[in-house]
Design a protein around this motif. Structure first.
Motif, PDB file in Angstrom:
ATOM      1  N   GLU A 411      36.422  32.088  13.341  1.00  0.00           N
ATOM      2  CA  GLU A 411      35.604  31.419  12.823  1.00  0.00           C
ATOM      3  C   GLU A 411      34.659  32.696  11.351  1.00  0.00           C
ATOM      4  O   GLU A 411      33.651  31.750  11.384  1.00  0.00           O
ATOM      5  CB  GLU A 411      34.353  31.432  14.032  1.00  0.00           C
ATOM      6  N   LEU A 412      34.923  33.722  11.697  1.00  0.00           N
ATOM      7  CA  LEU A 412      34.357  34.699  11.149  1.00  0.00           C
ATOM      8  C   LEU A 412      34.807  33.788   9.434  1.00  0.00           C
ATOM      9  O   LEU A 412      36.395  33.835   8.975  1.00  0.00           O
ATOM     10  CB  LEU A 412      35.143  35.696  10.340  1.00  0.00           C
ATOM     11  N   PRO A 413      33.564  33.755   7.982  1.00  0.00           N
ATOM     12  CA  PRO A 413      34.551  33.482   7.314  1.00  0.00           C
ATOM     13  C   PRO A 413      35.776  34.260   6.246  1.00  0.00           C
ATOM     14  O   PRO A 413      36.387  33.199   5.924  1.00  0.00           O
ATOM     15  CB  PRO A 413      33.194  34.113   5.784  1.00  0.00           C
ATOM     16  N   ALA A 416      39.007  33.085   8.258  1.00  0.00           N
ATOM     17  CA  ALA A 416      38.654  31.568   8.185  1.00  0.00           C
ATOM     18  C   ALA A 416      39.344  31.516   6.824  1.00  0.00           C
ATOM     19  O   ALA A 416      40.470  30.066   7.117  1.00  0.00           O
ATOM     20  CB  ALA A 416      37.940  30.726   8.298  1.00  0.00           C
ATOM     21  N   ARG A 417      39.359  32.087   5.493  1.00  0.00           N
ATOM     22  CA  ARG A 417      40.155  31.639   4.861  1.00  0.00           C
ATOM     23  C   ARG A 417      41.378  31.987   4.689  1.00  0.00           C
ATOM     24  O   ARG A 417      41.984  31.540   3.981  1.00  0.00           O
ATOM     25  CB  ARG A 417      38.283  32.442   3.577  1.00  0.00           C
ATOM     26  N   SER A 420      42.917  29.700   6.125  1.00  0.00           N
ATOM     27  CA  SER A 420      43.367  28.471   5.333  1.00  0.00           C
ATOM     28  C   SER A 420      44.531  28.816   4.140  1.00  0.00           C
ATOM     29  O   SER A 420      45.232  27.742   4.240  1.00  0.00           O
ATOM     30  CB  SER A 420      42.509  28.607   4.735  1.00  0.00           C
ATOM     31  N   ILE A 421      44.718  29.909   3.824  1.00  0.00           N
ATOM     32  CA  ILE A 421      45.060  30.424   2.423  1.00  0.00           C
ATOM     33  C   ILE A 421      47.162  30.369   2.819  1.00  0.00           C
ATOM     34  O   ILE A 421      47.689  29.236   2.370  1.00  0.00           O
ATOM     35  CB  ILE A 421      44.902  31.383   2.039  1.00  0.00           C
ATOM     36  N   PHE A 422      47.202  30.556   4.056  1.00  0.00           N
ATOM     37  CA  PHE A 422      48.126  30.842   4.809  1.00  0.00           C
ATOM     38  C   PHE A 422      48.526  29.928   5.228  1.00  0.00           C
ATOM     39  O   PHE A 422      49.718  29.035   4.911  1.00  0.00           O
ATOM     40  CB  PHE A 422      48.602  31.136   6.151  1.00  0.00           C
ATOM     41  N   THR A 423      47.887  28.746   5.994  1.00  0.00           N
ATOM     42  CA  THR A 423      48.362  27.507   6.655  1.00  0.00           C
ATOM     43  C   THR A 423      48.528  26.776   5.201  1.00  0.00           C
ATOM     44  O   THR A 423      50.172  25.360   5.424  1.00  0.00           O
ATOM     45  CB  THR A 423      47.031  27.140   7.121  1.00  0.00           C
ATOM     46  N   ALA A 424      47.918  26.725   4.507  1.00  0.00           N
ATOM     47  CA  ALA A 424      47.783  26.050   2.839  1.00  0.00           C
ATOM     48  C   ALA A 424      49.614  26.293   2.100  1.00  0.00           C
ATOM     49  O   ALA A 424      50.174  24.905   2.086  1.00  0.00           O
ATOM     50  CB  ALA A 424      47.010  25.880   1.855  1.00  0.00           C
TER      51      ALA A 424
END
Length: 430
Positions: A411-413, A416-417, A420-424
């Protein structure tokens, strides 16, 4: 083109500089790091700062002027022996040898044993170059579906039979019960069957247990060292950079069996390390001995790091599966091994048709080293990569320490960021 790729991928024991189609080659020149061994992938980055207590020990020993003896001084060897005794492997410091990193230690071990070398497929990226440097034939053996690091026993016996039929002398089996690159832990029954098959065929076993202290769920995972089952036929190796020390302070230790034959091989290993000038630096030896004694700050860091990597690796694994790719659930370490074969058609539209091109593509997309499966002995045409989780923990020491101590690190920004880049990046390939 396929034959040229395969030949060039085997140059110098690493990936060769082939694989791009004509259209892509005109736009993106071939990178030099696709070929020579010196550009081989490092171990997965922990993504964490150096433990201050270890840095203090190293700094306090910086004034040492005398070198460590070949194989490590008494303090280092005693600490290593005690480390293994706490894990059920009894033995004294006279059975220990240390070297400045796993590669020179493995090189000396292979040279000391003689004969042909067998290893699982996939395997750690340094194993193949060590055998080739010594001019030793090296043969890969398939692993079972549930894990990597340990060969399928029946495939092992068939490989031994075939090698002997071709005039070879299979003498040494390299395995990793806690595996790089697959981040899996081999079940005890598989370890037993594979080791018993190897010993029955007159082979000695080198068990790389570098990652044994990085289990994500240590209370739920049964880890059995081959040396517990075949104590006279197994040499255990541990690169301390797996869990205890920074990779910038190279040190690895080996535990030999308590037999006359092993004593002779131990002596031969020390001879080879001496010829190589492979001595552990004095300050590094002091820090390594301190880490091997496992004081509370060291064990606390190891425990926290493993718990953090468990959460981040699980999230990365979910992202891999959501993209349509495949990967075994990571059980240890700070990485996972993904098979993007189901995404082959989509990757082909990006000019990616083999693991050389996949490595380049994902390294650019993720902004972190993403070595292809060809570096681990897998087939060049297989679209496999090792994905490190260390880069997901933060880009500064402050962020990394925040990740380490957070109750909910996902949950740390900054985490999480990064996820998100990895998932995208993977999601675009669906």
């Amino acid at each position: 083109m396929a034959r040229e790729r395969a030949e060039r991928a085997g140059q110098d024991g690493a990936a060769g500089p082939a694989g791009s189609g004509a259209g892509r080659a005109a736009v993106r020149p071939l990178r030099e790091d696709r070929g020579p061994v010196r550009y081989g992938p490092p171990a997965p980055d922990p993504g964490l700062p150096v433990l201050p207590e270890l840095a203090g020990v190293l700094a306090a020993a910086a004034g040492r002027s005398e070198p460590e003896p070949t194989g490590g001084g008494e303090a280092l060897r005693e600490a290593a022996a005690a480390y293994w005794i706490r894990r059920g492997l009894r033995g004294g410091p006279q059975h220990i040898a240390a070297a400045p990193g796993a590669s020179p230690l493995l090189l000396a071990l292979i040279a000391a044993h003689g004969g042909d070398v067998l290893m699982p497929r996939p395997c750690p990226p340094t194993w193949i170059p060590q055998a080739r440097l010594l001019g030793r034939p090296a043969y890969h053996v398939p692993t079972p579906a549930e894990c990597g690091g340990v060969p399928d026993p029946y495939a092992l016996l068939e490989t031994v039979r075939r090698v002997r039929a071709e005039g070879g002398r299979p003498r040494l089996l390299l395995i990793s019960v806690v595996d790089d690159p697959t981040a899996t832990v081999a079940p005890p029954e598989l370890v037993r069957e594979a080791c018993e098959a190897a010993v029955a065929e007159g082979m000695h076993i080198v068990s790389d247990e570098t990652w044994r202290d990085t289990l994500h769920r240590p209370h739920d995972t049964v880890l059995l060292s081959p040396a517990e089952m075949c104590p006279e036929d197994v040499t255990v190796v541990c690169d301390l950079a797996g869990a205890l020390t920074p990779s910038a302070w190279p040190v690895a230790v080996a535990r030999f069996p308590d037999t006359e034959r092993a004593a002779a091989r131990h002596a031969r290993t020390l001879d080879i390390l001496t010829a190589l000038g492979a001595l552990v630096a004095g300050p590094v030896a002091a820090a390594a001995a301190h880490a091997l004694r496992e004081p509370e700050p060291v064990t606390a860091r190891v425990r926290l790091a493993a718990g953090l990597q468990a959460q981040v690796a699980a999230a990365a694994h979910r992202a891999v599966l959501a993209s349509g790719a495949l990967a075994r659930p990571p059980q240890a370490g700070r990485h996972l091994y993904a098979d993007l074969g189901p995404l082959r058609s989509r990757l082909a539209t990006q000019g990616v048709t083999d693991s050389l091109e996949l490595e380049e593509y994902l390294t650019e997309c993720l902004g972190a080293p993403t070595p292809g499966g060809h570096r681990f002995g897998d087939e060049l045409g297989a679209l496999r990569v090792r994905l490190g989780t260390g880069p997901l923990l933060g880009s500064t020491p402050e962020q990394q320490m925040e990740s380490l101590t957070a109750v909910e690190p996902l949950e740390l920004p900054h985490v999480a960021r990064a996820l998100s880049i990895f998932t995208a990046a993977l999601g675009e390939l669906r």
